[in-house]
Design a protein around this motif. Structure first.
Motif, PDB file in Angstrom:
ATOM      1  N   UNK A 226      44.479  36.812  42.233  1.00 44.91           N
ATOM      2  CA  UNK A 226      43.115  37.312  42.039  1.00 44.91           C
ATOM      3  C   UNK A 226      42.549  36.732  40.745  1.00 44.91           C
ATOM      4  N   UNK A 227      41.503  35.928  40.870  1.00 45.13           N
ATOM      5  CA  UNK A 227      40.916  35.266  39.705  1.00 45.13           C
ATOM      6  C   UNK A 227      40.123  36.276  38.879  1.00 45.13           C
ATOM      7  N   UNK A 228      40.391  36.274  37.574  1.00 42.87           N
ATOM      8  CA  UNK A 228      39.660  37.143  36.649  1.00 42.87           C
ATOM      9  C   UNK A 228      38.476  36.408  36.035  1.00 42.87           C
ATOM     10  N   UNK A 271      29.793  34.871  36.557  1.00 47.27           N
ATOM     11  CA  UNK A 271      29.254  35.939  35.723  1.00 47.27           C
ATOM     12  C   UNK A 271      30.360  36.598  34.892  1.00 47.27           C
ATOM     13  N   UNK A 272      31.514  36.841  35.479  1.00 45.45           N
ATOM     14  CA  UNK A 272      32.633  37.414  34.733  1.00 45.45           C
ATOM     15  C   UNK A 272      33.092  36.492  33.604  1.00 45.45           C
ATOM     16  N   UNK A 401      25.129  40.389  41.976  1.00 47.70           N
ATOM     17  CA  UNK A 401      25.218  40.659  40.533  1.00 47.70           C
ATOM     18  C   UNK A 401      26.388  41.587  40.259  1.00 47.70           C
ATOM     19  N   UNK A 402      27.206  41.225  39.274  1.00 43.52           N
ATOM     20  CA  UNK A 402      28.320  42.094  38.925  1.00 43.52           C
ATOM     21  C   UNK A 402      27.791  43.422  38.403  1.00 43.52           C
ATOM     22  N   UNK A 407      37.178  42.662  36.932  1.00 41.53           N
ATOM     23  CA  UNK A 407      37.215  41.601  37.954  1.00 41.53           C
ATOM     24  C   UNK A 407      37.588  42.109  39.341  1.00 41.53           C
ATOM     25  N   UNK A 408      38.084  43.348  39.434  1.00 40.90           N
ATOM     26  CA  UNK A 408      38.436  43.898  40.741  1.00 40.90           C
ATOM     27  C   UNK A 408      37.292  44.702  41.358  1.00 40.90           C
ATOM     28  N   UNK A 409      36.242  44.937  40.591  1.00 43.01           N
ATOM     29  CA  UNK A 409      35.102  45.695  41.104  1.00 43.01           C
ATOM     30  C   UNK A 409      34.197  44.787  41.920  1.00 43.01           C
TER      31      UNK A 409
END
Length: 541
Positions: A226-228, A271-272, A401-402, A407-409
């Motif tokens: 899972x990419x952060x 965005x992250x 949009x975040x 990163x898991x949301x």
């Protein structure tokens, strides 16, 4: 989860690809053809070992299944009476090409010529046709429009039904010509879909491209990754931070980081990583690396309006709901890979114009000899068929949009459907055209009653109200990292014509998110083409 990567070895590669979906598998396979280049491919999902992935009709088992689907949902859509829609996206090797409906549609030549007119050199139809051809292993053989020997198997439908033939004949009655190859000189017309399948088995990009490439020692595939965020030094991407289980890892990129996480995942990762609209990043507590307002904007999707009709004759509903006949369906597939289990998500297409003055089709029909509330749920327990219609080139634009820095949301998905008068008028016209076809002489013997949207909806106002109630996505999100020159007609582009992120070094996006304008039809084939072309651009740099 520990956020200290120092205790873990940092691995390196020339190219680090985030996302093993429709584009990522293509790119990993093509870039690893150079034995001097090391490629690492990261995928948040798992191996494509679920047997339903490889059975064409298996999308009923893999969509809405958290083992293979991200199971996204939109925010409540005001234009759809506050409804939130399911947005399936593949979370497995092959991405959405492993759970989609297998329908092979390139789009119209005008789509790609429009991309070029927006300032994207090298993206006209003449430029991209060789990459469609390169990808194909076309069952019908090679021609000036099609290729053989490529990784992506393209085959004809292995089953046909009377009601499907009647829909094609009905389309001809109302002026939509018969057209058995919508991926050649013209798209307008009706016929049976071709599928990304070989001998009755799905040909995802994981199977067609990645599986043979994994034999190469210079390609490493890491699943459950899972990419952060992207690791950035100055304005240059130098790697990717990701987790596997509870452990954080970093992979360094000697040449480039390439995002292939799709129209939702790619803008989310940017965005992250601090790349996006400055105010959004500030509000989410993320340090600003590069103010790039277009990240996550320009979201487009095809909105389908599903008309369901009770049928006078047995349909697939009856077969699936009868235990003995259902067993016979399975036996037929085991014996010769044909029958209903070899079907794609739809059997018949019709590309048509809702207004005669148009130069090209503006709507697409997907016809199915079955009915259900949505894929993944059981078929209705009565005889029925479905004729859905979608607008090919919607004007409405939404966003990804975040919501915060986790990163898991999941991000906020706001398609903003039916936001323009043209989109609303096309929805009304699409339902009316559906009725014209279904009321044709060819279809009349099959029709007992209109169930959706319902015969009581007659006026434009009533049809628009019905559209708001019945509309669903047809699973084609694109455009959220749009391609265009910094100063051009497209506002706030994210990547240039070589798919490099504006203002950043060693960072590209290669997936459906780079489409500046959605293509006229199902989007998987154009996404694969984008990755084929990107591989050539990257290797020739």
């Amino acid at each position: 989860m520990s956020d200290n990567p120092s205790k873990h070895p940092v691995i390196e590669a020339d190219y680090v690809i985030a996302g093993a979906g429709s584009a990522g598998c293509v790119l990993a396979a093509r870039l690893s053809e150079d034995p001097q280049r090391r490629v690492i491919l990261l995928e948040a999902g798992g191996e494509d070992s679920n047997p339903w992935i490889h059975v064409p009709v298996g999308y009923f088992k893999t969509m809405h299944n958290p083992a293979t689907d991200w199971c996204y949902r939109t925010e409540p859509e005001a234009a759809l009476n506050g409804r939130s829609l399911d947005w399936p996206r593949g979370k497995v090797l092959g991405g959405s090409s492993s759970i989609n409906g297998l329908l092979y549609v390139r789009g119209q030549a005008q789509d790609f010529d429009h991309w070029r007119q927006l300032g994207n050199r090298g993206w006209s139809f003449e430029d991209v046709l060789p990459y469609f051809i390169k990808a194909e292993d076309q069952e019908r053989g090679a021609s000036s429009w099609h290729g053989v020997g490529g990784p992506l198997a393209i085959s004809d439908m292995r089953t046909r039904r009377d009601v499907c033939d009647a829909f094609i004949a009905g389309a001809e009655e109302v002026g939509i010509p018969r057209n058995d190859d919508i991926n050649a000189e013209r798209q307008e017309g009706a016929g049976y879909f071709q599928l990304t399948a070989r001998k009755g088995r799905r040909c995802s990009t994981a199977r067609g491209y990645l599986r043979p490439a994994r034999r190469r020692p210079n390609l490493q595939v890491i699943t459950g990754a899972h990419v952060h965020r992207i690791e950035i030094e100055g304005k240059r991407a130098v790697g990717v931070r990701y987790s596997v289980g509870n452990e954080i890892h970093i992979v360094r990129a000697r040449a480039e980081v390439i995002l292939c996480a799709g129209a939702i995942g790619s803008p989310q990762i940017l965005q992250l990583s601090g790349i996006g609209a400055a105010q959004l990043l500030r509000d989410r507590g993320i340090d600003i690396v590069h103010d790039l307002p277009g990240v996550g904007e320009n979201l487009q999707d095809h909105l389908q309006l599903r008309s369901v009709y009770r049928c006078t004759r047995p349909t697939l509903n009856d077969e699936v709901n009868n235990p003995l006949r259902k067993m016979m369906i399975g036996l037929r597939y085991i014996l010769d890979r044909s029958g209903p289990m070899s079907m794609g998500a739809s059997q018949v297409y019709a590309f048509a114009r809702t207004r005669l003055e148009l130069d090209a089709p503006d709507v697409q029909f997907h016809f199915q000899p079955l009915s259900a509330d949505k894929p993944g749920e059981g078929l209705h327990r009565f005889s029925a068929f479905t004729a859905s219609v979608c607008q090919l080139r919607p004007e409405s634009r939404g966003s990804i949009r975040i919501k915060h820095s986790d990163p898991f949301a999941y991000p906020a998905i706001e398609p903003n459907y039916l936001a323009t008068d043209l989109d609303r008028q096309t929805a009304i016209a699409g339902i009316r055209l559906t009725r014209e076809i279904v009321e044709s002489d060819a279809m009349r013997p099959f029709v007992e009653e209109e169930l959706l949207p319902g015969a009581q909806a007659r006026t434009d106002e009533e049809l628009l109200a019905a559209a708001r109630d019945i509309a669903q996505t047809i699973y084609h999100p694109v455009g959220t990292c749009a391609m265009g020159p910094k100063t051009g007609p497209l506002p706030d582009p994210v990547v240039d014509e070589a798919l490099r992120v504006h203002g950043m070094g060693a960072l590209r996006v290669v997936d459906a998110s780079v489409m500046p304008v959605i293509t006229s039809g199902n989007t998987n084939a154009p996404t694969i083409m984008i990755a084929e072309k990107a591989a050539d651009m990257i290797r020739s740099r």
